[in-house]
Design a protein around this motif. Structure first.
Motif, PDB file in Angstrom:
ATOM      1  N   ALA A  53       0.803  -1.314   0.023  1.00  0.00           N
ATOM      2  CA  ALA A  53      -0.047  -0.101  -0.031  1.00  0.00           C
ATOM      3  C   ALA A  53       0.956   1.415   0.184  1.00  0.00           C
ATOM      4  O   ALA A  53       0.564   2.121  -0.744  1.00  0.00           O
ATOM      5  N   PHE A  54       1.917   1.266   0.646  1.00  0.00           N
ATOM      6  CA  PHE A  54       2.733   2.515   0.925  1.00  0.00           C
ATOM      7  C   PHE A  54       3.692   2.566  -0.215  1.00  0.00           C
ATOM      8  O   PHE A  54       3.709   3.764  -0.975  1.00  0.00           O
ATOM      9  N   GLN A  55       3.944   1.481  -0.974  1.00  0.00           N
ATOM     10  CA  GLN A  55       4.683   1.658  -2.218  1.00  0.00           C
ATOM     11  C   GLN A  55       3.921   2.341  -3.409  1.00  0.00           C
ATOM     12  O   GLN A  55       4.175   2.927  -4.066  1.00  0.00           O
ATOM     13  N   ARG A  56       2.524   1.627  -3.259  1.00  0.00           N
ATOM     14  CA  ARG A  56       1.519   1.847  -4.434  1.00  0.00           C
ATOM     15  C   ARG A  56       1.496   3.511  -4.309  1.00  0.00           C
ATOM     16  O   ARG A  56       1.175   4.205  -5.401  1.00  0.00           O
ATOM     17  N   ASN A  57       1.385   3.975  -3.226  1.00  0.00           N
ATOM     18  CA  ASN A  57       0.697   5.322  -2.899  1.00  0.00           C
ATOM     19  C   ASN A  57       1.682   6.540  -2.765  1.00  0.00           C
ATOM     20  O   ASN A  57       1.538   7.863  -2.695  1.00  0.00           O
ATOM     21  N   LEU A  58       3.020   6.091  -2.275  1.00  0.00           N
ATOM     22  CA  LEU A  58       3.955   7.048  -1.704  1.00  0.00           C
ATOM     23  C   LEU A  58       5.348   6.738  -2.515  1.00  0.00           C
ATOM     24  O   LEU A  58       5.622   5.654  -2.948  1.00  0.00           O
ATOM     25  N   SER A  59       6.105   7.662  -2.904  1.00  0.00           N
ATOM     26  CA  SER A  59       7.393   7.858  -3.294  1.00  0.00           C
ATOM     27  C   SER A  59       8.384   7.445  -1.836  1.00  0.00           C
ATOM     28  O   SER A  59       8.004   7.396  -0.993  1.00  0.00           O
ATOM     29  N   GLU A 115       8.654  10.430   0.081  1.00  0.00           N
ATOM     30  CA  GLU A 115       7.285  10.580   0.975  1.00  0.00           C
ATOM     31  C   GLU A 115       7.211   9.703   2.065  1.00  0.00           C
ATOM     32  O   GLU A 115       6.846  10.192   3.346  1.00  0.00           O
ATOM     33  N   HIS A 122      -1.321   5.810  10.060  1.00  0.00           N
ATOM     34  CA  HIS A 122      -1.820   5.091   8.739  1.00  0.00           C
ATOM     35  C   HIS A 122      -1.936   3.832   8.657  1.00  0.00           C
ATOM     36  O   HIS A 122      -2.988   3.270   8.442  1.00  0.00           O
TER      37      HIS A 122
END
Length: 98
Positions: free
Chosen positions: A45-51, A54, A66
């Motif tokens: 989820a974090f890799q999909r939504n944030l660089s 970030e 989160h």
């Protein structure tokens, strides 16, 4: 957003600490969620939504907040899987009324 292996490893280490802490603070997470699956879901989820930048800029508290939310949704999904059709209808009715 794509990350290289080293960045992914750093993200994973940070998430391991967060997931471990949340599972200790809230035993219901530990009882109902698989640690490895939860860790992988959060990483995805974090890799999909944030660089990576970030993600790295998130404070520990922000990351925990989160992650707690995502884990709570997974928990709700796990609970819902065990509902009978009648229980699911009652739950859906209650959600609609809110």
């Amino acid at each position: 957003m794509l990350t290289n292996d080293h960045q992914q490893e750093l993200m994973l280490k940070k998430l391991e600490q967060v997931v471990s802490a949340l599972m200790e603070e809230r035993p219901v997470f530990k009882e109902a969620l698989d640690y490895g699956e939860t860790l992988q879901d959060l990483l995805d989820a974090f890799q999909r939504n944030l660089s990576f930048e970030e993600f790295n800029a998130l404070s520990d508290e922000q990351l925990k907040k989160h992650s707690r939310g995502i884990m709570a949704l997974r928990l709700l999904g796990a609970i819902g899987d065990s509902f009978t059709p009648e229980q699911m209808a009652i739950f859906e009715d209650a959600v609609r009324r809110k």
